[in-house]
Write an enzyme that holds these catalytic residues in place. Structure first.
Site, short mmCIF file in Angstrom:
data_model
loop_
_atom_site.label_atom_id
_atom_site.label_comp_id
_atom_site.label_asym_id
_atom_site.label_seq_id
_atom_site.Cartn_x
_atom_site.Cartn_y
_atom_site.Cartn_z
N GLU A 88 5.17 1.93 -11.42
CA GLU A 88 4.13 1.60 -10.45
C GLU A 88 4.39 0.20 -9.88
O GLU A 88 5.01 -0.63 -10.55
CB GLU A 88 2.73 1.58 -11.10
CG GLU A 88 2.39 2.80 -11.92
CD GLU A 88 2.78 2.68 -13.39
OE1 GLU A 88 3.01 3.74 -14.02
OE2 GLU A 88 2.87 1.54 -13.91
N ASP A 115 5.71 0.25 -15.91
CA ASP A 115 5.49 1.65 -16.25
C ASP A 115 4.36 1.70 -17.27
O ASP A 115 4.59 1.67 -18.48
CB ASP A 115 6.77 2.28 -16.80
CG ASP A 115 6.60 3.76 -17.18
OD1 ASP A 115 5.53 4.32 -16.88
OD2 ASP A 115 7.53 4.31 -17.78
N GLU A 132 1.47 5.92 -9.01
CA GLU A 132 2.93 5.96 -9.09
C GLU A 132 3.43 6.23 -7.68
O GLU A 132 3.19 7.30 -7.12
CB GLU A 132 3.37 7.07 -10.05
CG GLU A 132 2.92 6.80 -11.48
CD GLU A 132 3.09 7.99 -12.41
OE1 GLU A 132 3.20 7.76 -13.63
OE2 GLU A 132 3.09 9.15 -11.93
N ASN A 135 5.94 6.81 -19.05
CA ASN A 135 6.44 8.17 -18.79
C ASN A 135 7.72 8.18 -17.98
O ASN A 135 8.16 9.22 -17.50
CB ASN A 135 5.36 9.00 -18.09
CG ASN A 135 5.06 8.50 -16.68
OD1 ASN A 135 5.36 7.36 -16.34
ND2 ASN A 135 4.45 9.36 -15.86
N GLU A 180 10.23 -8.14 14.72
CA GLU A 180 9.92 -7.78 13.33
C GLU A 180 9.48 -6.32 13.25
O GLU A 180 9.86 -5.59 12.35
CB GLU A 180 8.82 -8.71 12.81
CG GLU A 180 8.50 -8.54 11.34
CD GLU A 180 7.46 -9.54 10.86
OE1 GLU A 180 7.16 -9.54 9.65
OE2 GLU A 180 6.93 -10.32 11.68
N ASP A 190 2.80 -4.64 3.01
CA ASP A 190 1.66 -5.47 2.62
C ASP A 190 0.28 -4.86 2.81
O ASP A 190 -0.55 -4.89 1.90
CB ASP A 190 1.71 -6.79 3.40
CG ASP A 190 3.04 -7.48 3.28
OD1 ASP A 190 3.93 -6.95 2.59
OD2 ASP A 190 3.22 -8.55 3.88
#
Length: 777
Positions: free
Chosen positions: A479, A471, A559, A475, A733, A523
């Site tokens: 992230e 963070d 974020e 706040n 997958e 990814d």
């Protein structure tokens, strides 16, 4: 999910396609309800002709195999067209600590010779030849003119398989048979253009034939030690002759009266240490003398799995889905690995069929555990422990600044930093915080309060780590990022870290962004493209997170809405746990924290115009933000609905987007990037293909907001349009959303888990695994 560190980029970009061995179908084999183990045969094609080259395209094994009980080896059925393999189970496939390889085409094949006529029975000419894969058991049956041969194989421990051989005289006169077992061993592995000598060779002593190995430590392809063993034990006396890499073990002549049956047993054990081998050897006599009891016990265990799975009153309404669900259980059990090497507890790997997936990833394991908890809760508990065994503590010798964190992936061998030889072990990043979700589902299934007490403080430490180390502007909104690691620095052509003029290591921002994307689990998702997209988007940048002037990690400048939705949900699960454990103050505190997160997500991460949720770009001080609508829609946009953090009105708008055929309601629904995303690609990993975990959360999101009809319709499409799922194909997958074709590797655990949960919770009912501590506002 990311591959090994060595292969970290290649497969993500290629988006290669592997077709399943089944055919596209909207119908299943079954049309009536089934409930018994023996009613589910050959749901997955195991036929094989193994060679020294185990895997091919996409580093995926050519053939599907069977394994159970956490064993580190498995078996195929022989290809019916290959007469040289008939009379035994093909393989075995062994895991060379971190890599699946074929040890043999056929290591323990029975040959029968009629002593009176001198004829060797040709099993390929059987009047009836059945090669069957039942849940937890392999069977072979050969019906010839004057005899019937039956072979049965089960696992009796996490290191040993038991084979029962029965020969019945079905002719009109007595017969005398010579029975001999033959086999040969591969002494090399072919991996791409590399040829690795394993030093595998045969030894015999008494009634045992043993494959011994030499010490080989090939970090990216093969591991063995001089203690590694593959041991075949015959219950009856045999005389063995070894000729190089081949052997013949001959029993005493067998004379059978008309209608009589000769029965013998064999065990096959794959062990890593002398202690493991000794433990199994001490049980060989018990395994063979009490074989009947072991077969009954095995069948009872698997029947128990099915009984728990098919206990719902609505099972009769959906009989055509049962095969796919049993296949899901088979897939998860084949991917079950027991404690060995650095694994301190049993757990579930992503796939035994893929070179780079013989490890335990954090969120992969947690997703599997939610399904496994319903039929094998002890395995689910141990899988949770397997990752938390390596939770970082304040006294950690490598990264004490990450106290509380769960590392990305653990393998048989730790990395060099930890004193090991492995290259796949990864501490560059964590994974999305879904551990509390899994623990709470296990508790709901078991009511095991001791387990809850054990896990709660660990979960709290992990939850807190996100705010202390991810963070950046403090706040209360986190992230994705990366841990401090040598892999995050620039290197020269010799692999040495590059220094700046002050002698400090120079940061490689692309490496940090890669790790952050790995931390998200998505990814190569479009939202992590460094260059960004559209007007005013400055792209992905890296912030240093510091404590008392020391760098403790890195965050990217956005974020993420999925991450903070997961954290909101985690507060809900932790609140429920705290309440259950009598920690009322802590339960209330999580509710208070959640309220702030809810207000932030609803007000800052939602776009009224498009009716969807997005990541929020932030400046280094957090004062300037930009909602990343320009990067397009992805599955992260419905995570607020899964977490129940979105408002009812927002949920309604998101539902419309999810059900739009030009966005997420594709032939196979819920692509990871919306079909109208300018960077959508149907076959490139997280840039379009359907991942079943995201689809599961999408279905549950719809259920959470009362859209049960839509949820069920999407669930049916996920089953009926996935290639091979309802037939004999593997569970993949991910899948092409436009055609339903299987992509990437096969026999994938979290896809199997997702299908299991979709069946149980959506088809049979209208339930969700979401948190229930906080109501939708």
């Amino acid at each position: 999910m990311e591959r090994s560190l060595k292969k970290k980029v290649v497969y993500t970009l290629l988006g290669l396609t592997i077709l399943s061995c089944g055919t596209m179908t909207s119908k299943a084999h079954a049309s009536t309800e089934k409930s018994k183990v023996d009613e589910f045969s050959n749901l997955l094609d195991l036929s094989a002709t193994p060679t020294e080259r185990t895997h091919g395209v996409y580093d995926t094994n050519y053939f599907n195999n069977f394994s159970d009980l956490g064993s580190w080896h498995g078996y195929y059925q022989p290809d019916k067209n290959n007469k040289e393999l008939l009379g035994g189970f093909a393989g075995p496939l062994i895991i060379a600590e971190e890599y699946p390889i074929n040890l043999s085409a056929s290591l323990n094949k029975l040959t029968l010779k009629n002593k009176e006529t001198g004829e060797v029975y040709d099993l390929s000419q059987s009047n009836k030849l059945d090669l069957d894969y039942f849940p937890g058991r392999l069977e072979q049956k050969y019906v010839l003119e004057d005899l019937t041969l039956r072979l049965s194989l089960i696992f009796v421990s996490n290191r040993t398989a038991l084979i029962q051989t029965r020969i019945t005289n079905t002719g009109e006169k007595p017969i005398t048979l010579e029975a001999s077992w033959t086999g040969s061993v591969f002494d090399k592995v072919i991996d791409g253009s590399d040829i690795i000598s394993t030093g595998a060779h045969l030894k015999s002593e008494g009634n045992e034939i043993q494959v011994q190995f030499k010490k080989v430590r090939e970090q990216w392809s093969y591991f063995s030690t001089e203690s590694t063993r593959y041991t075949i034990h015959h219950a009856d006396k045999v005389s063995t002759k070894i000729d190089g890499g081949k052997y013949v073990a001959t029993a005493k002549d067998i004379t059978l009266a008309v209608g009589k049956t000769y029965e013998t047993k064999t065990t096959e054990s794959y062990t890593f240490t002398e202690k493991e081998l000794e433990t199994e050897k001490n049980k060989f006599d018990d395994y063979t003398k009490n074989a009947s009891d072991y077969f009954k016990k095995n069948k009872k265990r698997w029947q128990g799995y099915l009984d728990k799975t098919f206990s719902h009153k609505n099972v009769k309404k959906y009989p055509e889905y049962q095969n796919a669900i049993v296949k899901s259980i088979e897939t998860l059990n084949t991917n079950w690995r027991s404690a060995a090497g650095a694994f301190k507890h049993d757990g579930i790997i992503p796939s035994m069929s893929y070179k780079w997936f013989i490890g335990m990833w954090a969120w992969d394991s947690w997703k599997a555990d939610v399904a496994v908890a319903e039929y094998n809760p002890e395995l689910a508990k141990n899988n949770m422990r397997a990752l938390f065994d390596y939770q970082i503590t304040p006294k950690d010798s490598v990264r004490p600044q990450d106290a509380g964190a769960i590392i990305d992936a653990v393998f048989y061998n730790q990395n060099e930093e930890r004193g090991g030889e492995g290259g796949n072990w990864n501490e560059r990043n964590s994974k999305p915080p879904l551990a509390a979700w899994a623990v709470w589902q296990i508790f709901k299934e078991t009511k095991d309060k001791d387990f809850l007490k054990e896990m709660y403080p660990k979960l709290v430490a992990y939850h807190n780590w996100w705010y202390s180390n991810r963070d950046h502007d403090k706040n209360g909104i986190a992230e994705y990022g990366s841990m401090v690691s040598e892999a995050q620095y620039q290197t020269d052509e010799n692999g040495k870290i590059v220094k700046d003029t002050n002698g400090n290591n120079m940061l490689d921002e692309e490496a940090v962004i890669e790790a952050a994307a790995w931390e998200s689990g998505m990814d190569n998702a479009t939202r992590f493209d460094k260059e960004g997209a559209g007007k005013g988007d400055i792209g992905v940048q890296v912030f240093e997170n510091k404590k008392e002037g020391k760098t403790i990690g890195y965050s990217i400048n956005q974020e993420s809405v999925d991450l903070n939705s997961y954290l909101y949900a985690e507060k809900g699960f932790l609140s429920s746990m705290a309440s259950e454990l009598g920690k009322k103050k802590e339960s209330k505190e999580y509710k208070k924290e959640a309220k702030k997160v809810q207000e932030y997500i609803q007000s800052k991460m939602y776009d009224e115009k498009s009716g969807f949720f997005y990541d929020l770009q932030i400046s280094e001080n957090g004062l300037k933000t930009k909602l990343l609508v320009n990067r397009g829609k992805g599955t992260e946009g419905w995570m607020p609905l899964w977490a129940k953090v979105a408002s009812k009105a927002q949920g309604k708008s998101v539902k419309k987007t999810m059900m739009n055929a030009d966005m997420f309601n594709t032939y196979l629904p819920f692509p990871t990037a919306s079909k109208d995303n300018q960077k959508f690609s149907a076959t490139q990993y997280w840039r379009g293909p359907v991942w079943l975990d995201q689809a599961l959360y999408g279905v549950e999101a719809l259920h959470n907001y009362g859209y049960n009809k839509e949820a069920k319709a999407m669930t049916e499409k996920l089953f009926l349009h996935a290639e091979g799922l309802m037939g004999e194909g593997s569970i993949y997958e991910n899948y092409d959303p436009l055609t339903g074709k299987g992509l990437s590797t096969k026999n994938f655990s979290w896809s199997a888990s997702a299908y299991y949960l979709l069946y149980k919770n959506s088809l049979l009912g209208n339930s969700s695994t979401a948190q229930s501590a906080f109501d939708i506002q």
